[in-house]
Design an enzyme around this catalytic site. Structure first.
Site, short mmCIF file in Angstrom:
data_model
loop_
_atom_site.label_atom_id
_atom_site.label_comp_id
_atom_site.label_asym_id
_atom_site.label_seq_id
_atom_site.Cartn_x
_atom_site.Cartn_y
_atom_site.Cartn_z
N GLN A 45 0.80 9.74 2.89
CA GLN A 45 0.43 11.16 2.93
C GLN A 45 -0.23 11.54 4.24
OE1 GLN A 45 -2.48 10.45 -0.40
NE2 GLN A 45 -3.68 11.99 0.72
N CYS A 61 -2.21 13.84 -2.19
CA CYS A 61 -1.97 12.74 -3.12
C CYS A 61 -1.32 13.23 -4.41
CB CYS A 61 -3.27 12.02 -3.43
SG CYS A 61 -4.53 13.07 -4.23
N HIS A 95 -8.30 11.37 -7.12
CA HIS A 95 -7.11 10.87 -6.44
C HIS A 95 -5.95 10.73 -7.43
CE1 HIS A 95 -4.86 9.02 -3.27
NE2 HIS A 95 -4.86 7.82 -3.78
#
Length: 324
Positions: free
Chosen positions: A132, A138, A271
């Site tokens: 990324q 993410c 995340h």
């Protein structure tokens, strides 16, 4: 005689200190070259070197404990080794989820028997590890990973789907490179579909939406949520990769082994990643997690996360798409 001894000892200590400093300087130069690091001026470079040095010392101390059997995983220098802990945490941009979208359906456990271990990578469900970059996307990589598995299950074709489309075209409810939430993306894909990586390439920055309906590969019919580890195990064991959220605050320097940490906060899901399988090692169960920080991070881009203890909130809020 004693004076000569202390003089010799001082010389040895000075030589050892100089040697260690030279080693760390060499490590820092190699680190910069490997990860393409450059700094604005000497002041910033010195500051970054000192952060790097502190991180290397912590890595070395941790790995020494691992060798003594006091830790279950190893650490290593990687692209985050010149960042402070605060900087790393700010990179984790999964946003707190708002109200669930309409037509959200909970996965219902059936008690079906699942394999003792499974790795969907070996069965063609998983594309290569992606990166990324500096974009806090993410959530988009987690969604495309789940989509790639679902599409392979349906068609037998492994296709890399476009994160950039999701970054650019879902800004009415997500924040592009400033973060988002996976579950909110599925209704968008159900309505508009998703393009391939090659048709809509990743740029690692926010852009205007360039959606092209003629390039859509597939849509989804629905999606499911799971909120406990037994349901997650059934879903992964029978259906394929599942998009999951977790507290990743303490995995910056993870390298190998089974990660667990008492520091994780299951209410701080920051995340988005992808569970692609599970297994056991020396009596310890683990999840196989595909990350989106490139193959030089972790175990070739992957993380083994302790399973069965809701480690780092891995079972708090997970989802996967269905393609009819």
């Amino acid at each position: 005689m004693m004076k000569s001894f202390f003089l010799a000892l001082a010389v040895l200590v000075a030589a050892a200190t100089a040697s260690l400093e030279e080693l760390h300087t060499t490590q820092f130069q190699a680190f910069k070259a490997e990860h393409g690091k450059s700094y604005q001026n000497q002041v910033e470079e010195t500051a970054r070197y000192n952060i790097f040095l502190n991180n290397v010392r912590e890595i070395e101390e941790h790995n020494a404990r691992y060798e003594q059997g006091l830790e279950t995983y190893t650490k290593a220098i990687n692209q985050f080794s010149d960042w402070t802990q605060e900087e790393f945490k700010s990179y984790l941009t999964l946003h707190a989820k708002p109200a669930a979208p309409e037509n959200t359906t909970e996965y219902i456990k059936t008690g079906v028997e699942v394999p003792s271990s499974i790795d969907w990578r070996t069965q063609g469900y998983v594309t290569g590890v992606k990166n990324q970059g500096q974009c806090g996307s993410c959530w988009a990589f987690s969604v495309t990973g789940a989509m790639e598995g679902a599409y392979f299950k349906k068609s037998g074709n492994l296709v890399s789907f476009s994160e950039q489309q999701l970054v650019d075209c879902t800004t009415s409810f997500n924040y592009g490179c400033d973060g988002g939430w996976m579950e909110l993306v599925y209704p968008y894909i159900a309505e508009y579909g998703i393009e391939t990586e090659s048709a809509y390439p990743y740029t690692a920055k926010d852009g205007s939406c360039k959606y092209d309906a003629s390039k859509i590969v597939t849509k989804i019919s629905s999606y499911r949520n799971t909120h406990d580890e037994a349901a997650l195990l059934e879903a992964v064991g029978t259906l394929g990769p599942v998009s999951v959220s977790m507290d990743a605050s303490y995995i910056s320097s993870y390298s190998s082994g089974i990660f667990s940490s008492t520091k994780c906060d299951i209410t701080n899901l920051n995340h988005g990643v992808l569970v692609v399988g599970y297994g056991s090692e020396n009596g310890v169960d683990y999840w196989i997690i595909k990350n989106s920080w490139g193959s030089s991070w972790g175990d070739n881009g992957y993380l083994k996360l302790r399973r069965g203890t809701n480690e780092c909130g891995v079972s708090e809020d997970d989802s996967y798409p269905l393609i009819n």
